[in-house]
Write a protein that holds these residues in place. Structure first.
Motif, PDB file in Angstrom:
ATOM      1  N   LEU A  23       1.053  -0.806  -0.075  1.00 15.16           N
ATOM      2  CA  LEU A  23       0.234   0.215  -0.283  1.00 15.16           C
ATOM      3  C   LEU A  23       1.114   1.095   0.040  1.00 15.16           C
ATOM      4  CD1 LEU A  23      -3.091  -1.274   2.568  1.00 15.16           C
ATOM      5  CD2 LEU A  23      -2.657  -0.905  -0.014  1.00 15.16           C
ATOM      6  N   GLY A  24       1.925   1.519   0.878  1.00 13.85           N
ATOM      7  CA  GLY A  24       3.073   2.140   1.155  1.00 13.85           C
ATOM      8  C   GLY A  24       3.327   2.605  -0.928  1.00 13.85           C
ATOM      9  N   ALA A  25       3.846   1.742  -1.170  1.00 15.11           N
ATOM     10  CA  ALA A  25       4.897   1.706  -2.175  1.00 15.11           C
ATOM     11  C   ALA A  25       4.162   2.269  -3.500  1.00 15.11           C
ATOM     12  CB  ALA A  25       5.359   0.260  -2.630  1.00 15.11           C
ATOM     13  N   GLY A  26       2.803   2.171  -3.832  1.00 14.91           N
ATOM     14  CA  GLY A  26       1.713   2.579  -3.852  1.00 14.91           C
ATOM     15  C   GLY A  26       0.787   3.963  -3.998  1.00 14.91           C
ATOM     16  N   ARG A  27       1.641   4.696  -2.752  1.00 16.23           N
ATOM     17  CA  ARG A  27       1.442   5.573  -2.714  1.00 16.23           C
ATOM     18  C   ARG A  27       3.076   6.447  -3.108  1.00 16.23           C
ATOM     19  NH1 ARG A  27      -0.431   7.854   3.288  1.00 16.23           N
ATOM     20  NH2 ARG A  27      -0.191   9.870   2.276  1.00 16.23           N
ATOM     21  N   VAL A  43      13.120  10.611   1.619  1.00  9.80           N
ATOM     22  CA  VAL A  43      12.778  11.565   2.181  1.00  9.80           C
ATOM     23  C   VAL A  43      11.059  11.087   2.338  1.00  9.80           C
ATOM     24  CG1 VAL A  43      11.414  14.164   2.483  1.00  9.80           C
ATOM     25  CG2 VAL A  43      13.871  13.551   2.277  1.00  9.80           C
ATOM     26  N   ARG A  44      10.834  11.039   1.475  1.00  2.00           N
ATOM     27  CA  ARG A  44       9.107  10.372   0.775  1.00  2.00           C
ATOM     28  C   ARG A  44       9.195   8.478   1.336  1.00  2.00           C
ATOM     29  NH1 ARG A  44      10.073   9.327  -5.337  1.00  2.00           N
ATOM     30  NH2 ARG A  44       8.294   8.352  -4.574  1.00  2.00           N
ATOM     31  N   LEU A  45      10.455   7.946   1.671  1.00  2.00           N
ATOM     32  CA  LEU A  45       9.577   7.202   2.500  1.00  2.00           C
ATOM     33  C   LEU A  45      10.014   7.087   3.302  1.00  2.00           C
ATOM     34  CD1 LEU A  45      12.383   4.786   1.452  1.00  2.00           C
ATOM     35  CD2 LEU A  45      10.072   3.920   1.488  1.00  2.00           C
ATOM     36  N   TYR A  93      -5.005 -10.800  -3.326  1.00  2.00           N
ATOM     37  CA  TYR A  93      -6.605 -11.000  -3.996  1.00  2.00           C
ATOM     38  C   TYR A  93      -7.772 -10.491  -3.940  1.00  2.00           C
ATOM     39  CZ  TYR A  93     -10.773 -13.222  -5.609  1.00  2.00           C
ATOM     40  OH  TYR A  93     -11.964 -13.262  -6.476  1.00  2.00           O
ATOM     41  N   PHE A  94      -8.123 -10.096  -1.386  1.00  2.00           N
ATOM     42  CA  PHE A  94      -9.585  -8.997  -1.447  1.00  2.00           C
ATOM     43  C   PHE A  94      -8.970  -7.558  -1.700  1.00  2.00           C
ATOM     44  CE2 PHE A  94     -10.344 -13.354   0.293  1.00  2.00           C
ATOM     45  CZ  PHE A  94     -11.560 -13.535  -0.424  1.00  2.00           C
ATOM     46  N   LEU A  95      -7.653  -7.673  -1.668  1.00  2.05           N
ATOM     47  CA  LEU A  95      -7.407  -6.025  -1.129  1.00  2.05           C
ATOM     48  C   LEU A  95      -6.800  -4.921  -1.762  1.00  2.05           C
ATOM     49  CD1 LEU A  95      -6.160  -5.805   2.320  1.00  2.05           C
ATOM     50  CD2 LEU A  95      -7.901  -5.624   2.136  1.00  2.05           C
ATOM     51  N   PHE A  96      -5.924  -5.967  -3.349  1.00  2.00           N
ATOM     52  CA  PHE A  96      -5.636  -5.637  -4.917  1.00  2.00           C
ATOM     53  C   PHE A  96      -6.336  -5.679  -5.977  1.00  2.00           C
ATOM     54  CE2 PHE A  96      -1.926  -6.071  -1.751  1.00  2.00           C
ATOM     55  CZ  PHE A  96      -1.921  -3.972  -1.174  1.00  2.00           C
TER      56      PHE A  96
END
Length: 120
Positions: A23-27, A43-45, A93-96
């Motif tokens: 989820l974080g990588a997607g952001r 910094v973004r991390l 499967y369920f979340l993404f």
């Protein structure tokens, strides 16, 4: 607490941590991690809460795993780490909305059967 419960807890924390990192990588979007982009990437991390939460869950998983290793044979505990693949496939499967194919299902069945056979 029984050792298998500690193993399952560690595996669950690790796999949920992996999903939260996704989820974080997607952001983050693009993430070059080159010499030129490294400072900005770091910094973004640091500003992404899902990255911190994922790392926190991985840290908790690590601590539980060390406890497991003090109480169980590695040949008993380590194969159970394969349950993380099962958790991640289902959560993805369920979340993404990731695809869940017959091959993935077969792989999950093989992993679970392997864990059962090894630990009997």
């Amino acid at each position: 607490m029984k050792i298998w419960m500690l193993i399952v807890a560690s595996v669950l924390l690790g796999s949920v941590g992996q999903v939260i990192l996704k989820l974080g990588a997607g952001r983050l979007g693009s993430f070059g991690l080159t010499v030129h982009t490294m400072p900005a990437d770091m910094v973004r991390l640091a500003k992404t809460p899902e990255i911190w939460m994922g790392l926190l869950l991985f840290g908790a998983s690590f601590l539980l795993w060390v406890k497991v290793l003090t109480r169980a044979e590695l040949s008993y505990a380590y194969p159970m780490a394969g349950l993380g693949y099962v958790n991640v496939a289902l959560l993805s499967y369920f979340l993404f909305g990731e695809t869940f194919t017959w091959n993935k299902l077969l792989g999950i069945v093989i992993i679970v059967l392997g864990i059962i056979v090894i630990n009997k």
